[in-house]
Every structure is written in structure tokens, then in C-alpha cells.
Design an enzyme around this catalytic site. Structure first.
Site, PDB file in Angstrom:
ATOM      1  N   GLU A 146      10.325  -7.718   8.698  1.00 25.42           N
ATOM      2  CA  GLU A 146      11.139  -6.329   8.279  1.00 25.42           C
ATOM      3  C   GLU A 146      11.565  -5.333  10.079  1.00 25.42           C
ATOM      4  OE1 GLU A 146       7.673  -4.307   6.521  1.00 25.42           O
ATOM      5  OE2 GLU A 146       7.370  -5.855   4.685  1.00 25.42           O
ATOM      6  N   ARG A 195      -0.748   1.722   8.089  1.00 20.19           N
ATOM      7  CA  ARG A 195      -1.286   1.616   7.119  1.00 20.19           C
ATOM      8  C   ARG A 195      -2.412   2.655   6.565  1.00 20.19           C
ATOM      9  NH1 ARG A 195       1.661  -2.120   3.227  1.00 20.19           N
ATOM     10  NH2 ARG A 195      -1.265  -2.992   2.176  1.00 20.19           N
ATOM     11  N   ARG A 253       0.670   9.235   1.924  1.00 22.04           N
ATOM     12  CA  ARG A 253       0.467   9.053  -0.185  1.00 22.04           C
ATOM     13  C   ARG A 253      -0.367  10.357  -0.648  1.00 22.04           C
ATOM     14  NH1 ARG A 253       1.219   2.346   0.516  1.00 22.04           N
ATOM     15  NH2 ARG A 253       3.415   2.456   0.173  1.00 22.04           N
ATOM     16  N   ASN A 284       6.243   5.942  -3.686  1.00 22.63           N
ATOM     17  CA  ASN A 284       4.813   6.425  -3.041  1.00 22.63           C
ATOM     18  C   ASN A 284       5.173   6.348  -1.806  1.00 22.63           C
ATOM     19  OD1 ASN A 284       6.041   4.244  -2.107  1.00 22.63           O
ATOM     20  ND2 ASN A 284       3.803   3.269  -2.840  1.00 22.63           N
ATOM     21  N   LYS A 339      10.521   6.316   2.813  1.00 20.22           N
ATOM     22  CA  LYS A 339      11.473   5.953   1.037  1.00 20.22           C
ATOM     23  C   LYS A 339      12.262   7.374   0.887  1.00 20.22           C
ATOM     24  CE  LYS A 339       7.737   3.075  -0.288  1.00 20.22           C
ATOM     25  NZ  LYS A 339       7.631   2.156  -1.063  1.00 20.22           N
ATOM     26  N   TYR A 397      11.864  -6.266  -0.470  1.00 21.64           N
ATOM     27  CA  TYR A 397      10.869  -6.732  -1.189  1.00 21.64           C
ATOM     28  C   TYR A 397      10.114  -8.209  -1.493  1.00 21.64           C
ATOM     29  CZ  TYR A 397       9.416  -2.257  -1.076  1.00 21.64           C
ATOM     30  OH  TYR A 397       9.002  -0.759  -0.333  1.00 21.64           O
ATOM     31  N   PHE A 433       7.801  -4.733 -11.953  1.00 21.65           N
ATOM     32  CA  PHE A 433       8.521  -3.726 -11.465  1.00 21.65           C
ATOM     33  C   PHE A 433       9.294  -4.087 -10.352  1.00 21.65           C
ATOM     34  CE2 PHE A 433       4.545  -4.981  -9.231  1.00 21.65           C
ATOM     35  CZ  PHE A 433       5.124  -4.453  -8.273  1.00 21.65           C
ATOM     36  N   THR A 469      -1.383   2.528  -2.164  1.00 21.79           N
ATOM     37  CA  THR A 469      -0.255   2.066  -2.811  1.00 21.79           C
ATOM     38  C   THR A 469      -0.496   2.910  -3.789  1.00 21.79           C
ATOM     39  OG1 THR A 469      -0.875  -0.440  -2.199  1.00 21.79           O
ATOM     40  CG2 THR A 469       1.221   0.861  -3.730  1.00 21.79           C
ATOM     41  N   HIS A 479       6.990   3.516   3.691  1.00 19.70           N
ATOM     42  CA  HIS A 479       6.156   1.882   3.239  1.00 19.70           C
ATOM     43  C   HIS A 479       5.219   1.369   5.069  1.00 19.70           C
ATOM     44  CE1 HIS A 479       6.599  -1.920   3.949  1.00 19.70           C
ATOM     45  NE2 HIS A 479       7.540  -2.050   4.574  1.00 19.70           N
TER      46      HIS A 479
END
Ligand code: DAT
Ligand code: MG
Length: 149
Positions: free
Chosen positions: A126, A85, A102, A112, A9, A49, A57, A91, A115
Site C-alpha cells: 500500500e 489497527r 471508528r 468508517n 477516508k 482493495y 460491496f 471495521t 484505513h
């Protein structure tokens, strides 16, 4: 082989973490089959998203993810979705275990760093949202014989 969509990100890029994150993915034995750097357009971010569209948010999330360049990738390997993951961690970076990306590199829920797709359906959706089929490279990594039976 299983594929997942992974994206460093804008905070990860701005904070100079791209190299260290890619190093972890490569060292795990996962194969990067597509990668680029780009600022995600708002319509793409909203689509990415879409499951969170009703959340309070959502607006901040889209604003953050479009705020500067990201590094989207397609990552391939045995159990790639789950493995990424796990490597990403929880998260919320303040809850993520040390040793996870993270957990090691973040302090804020909204920022964070990375993704990773959460299911085969999300991964397919995606990957198609962020990449053209022509952007994927099909190749054999020289160490594959040492990673898998
Ligand atoms: P993940 O990225 O671990 O799949 P998610 O899909 O629940 O997490 O949420 C997507 C992103 O939205 C997440 O990476 C950070 C942000 N986010 C999630 N919950 C949030 C909250 N309560 N407040 C602010 N941002 C949040
Ligand atoms: Mg998610």
C-alpha cells in the site's frame, strides 16, 4: 522501524475529522513520515482493495473511496501496523469500541473514516501504491528518546 499505510477516508475529511485523527496518531508517539491530500484515482482504489474484488460491496467501496479527497499517510513506529489497527477499531463503527477512531467517529460500515494496513505485506504494498519513495521524509522526532529505550 515498522511502517504502515494509513488513510483518512473521504468521509473523515468531509466531516472535519482530519485534525482530531492526526492528533491521536501524533499523541500516541507514532511518526508521520509522509502525508498528502488527494482524490484517489479509480485504478489506484481498485488496486488498493484488490483483495475484495469479488465481494458484493466492491463497486460501492471503490465509488466511496474515490468520491472526494482523502488523506493518505505513512506512519512509523514500534508495532505501528498493530497499534494503528487498534486505534482504528473494528471495521464496523457500530461494533468498534468507544475510544477507537471508528468507535468515536462513525456509524456506518461503508463509511468508517480511516484505513490502516493489516500486515507487513499489505503495508509495503500500500505504501508503494500510494507514495513515491521521494515523498517519504526521514527525520528524528525530538521525543523519540522518551518513547523508546
Ligand atoms: P478493514 O478496513 O477494517 O481492514 P476490510 O479490509 O474487511 O476492513 O474491508 C475494507 C473496507 O470495505 C472496510 O473498511 C469497509 C468496507 N467493507 C467491509 N466489509 C463490508 C461490507 N460487508 N459491506 C460494505 N462495506 C464493507
Ligand atoms: Mg482491510
Amino acid at each position: 522501524m515498522e511502517r504502515t499505510f494509513v488513510m483518512i477516508k473521504p468521509d473523515g475529511l468531509q466531516r472535519g475529522l482530519v485534525g482530531r485523527i492526526i492528533q491521536r496518531i501524533e499523541a500516541k508517539g507514532l511518526k508521520i513520515v509522509a502525508m498528502k491530500m488527494r482524490t484517489i484515482p479509480t485504478d489506484v482504489a481498485e488496486e488498493h482493495y484488490v483483495e475484495h474484488v469479488e465481494k458484493p460491496f466492491f463497486k460501492d467501496l471503490v465509488g466511496f473511496i474515490t468520491s472526494g479527497p482523502s488523506v493518505p499517510m505513512v506512519v512509523e513506529g514500534k508495532g505501528a501496523i498493530f497499534e494503528v489497527r487498534k486505534m482504528n477499531g473494528a471495521t464496523n463503527p457500530t461494533k468498534a469500541q468507544p475510544g477507537t477512531i471508528r468507535g468515536d467517529f462513525g456509524l456506518d460500515l461503508g463509511r468508517n473514516v480511516i484505513h490502516g494496513s493489516d500486515s507487513p505485506e499489505s503495508a509495503a504494498r500500500e505504501i508503494a501504491l500510494h507514495f513515491d519513495e521521494s515523498e517519504l521524509s526521514i527525520y528524528t522526532r525530538i521525543d523519540e528518546a522518551w518513547l523508546y529505550e
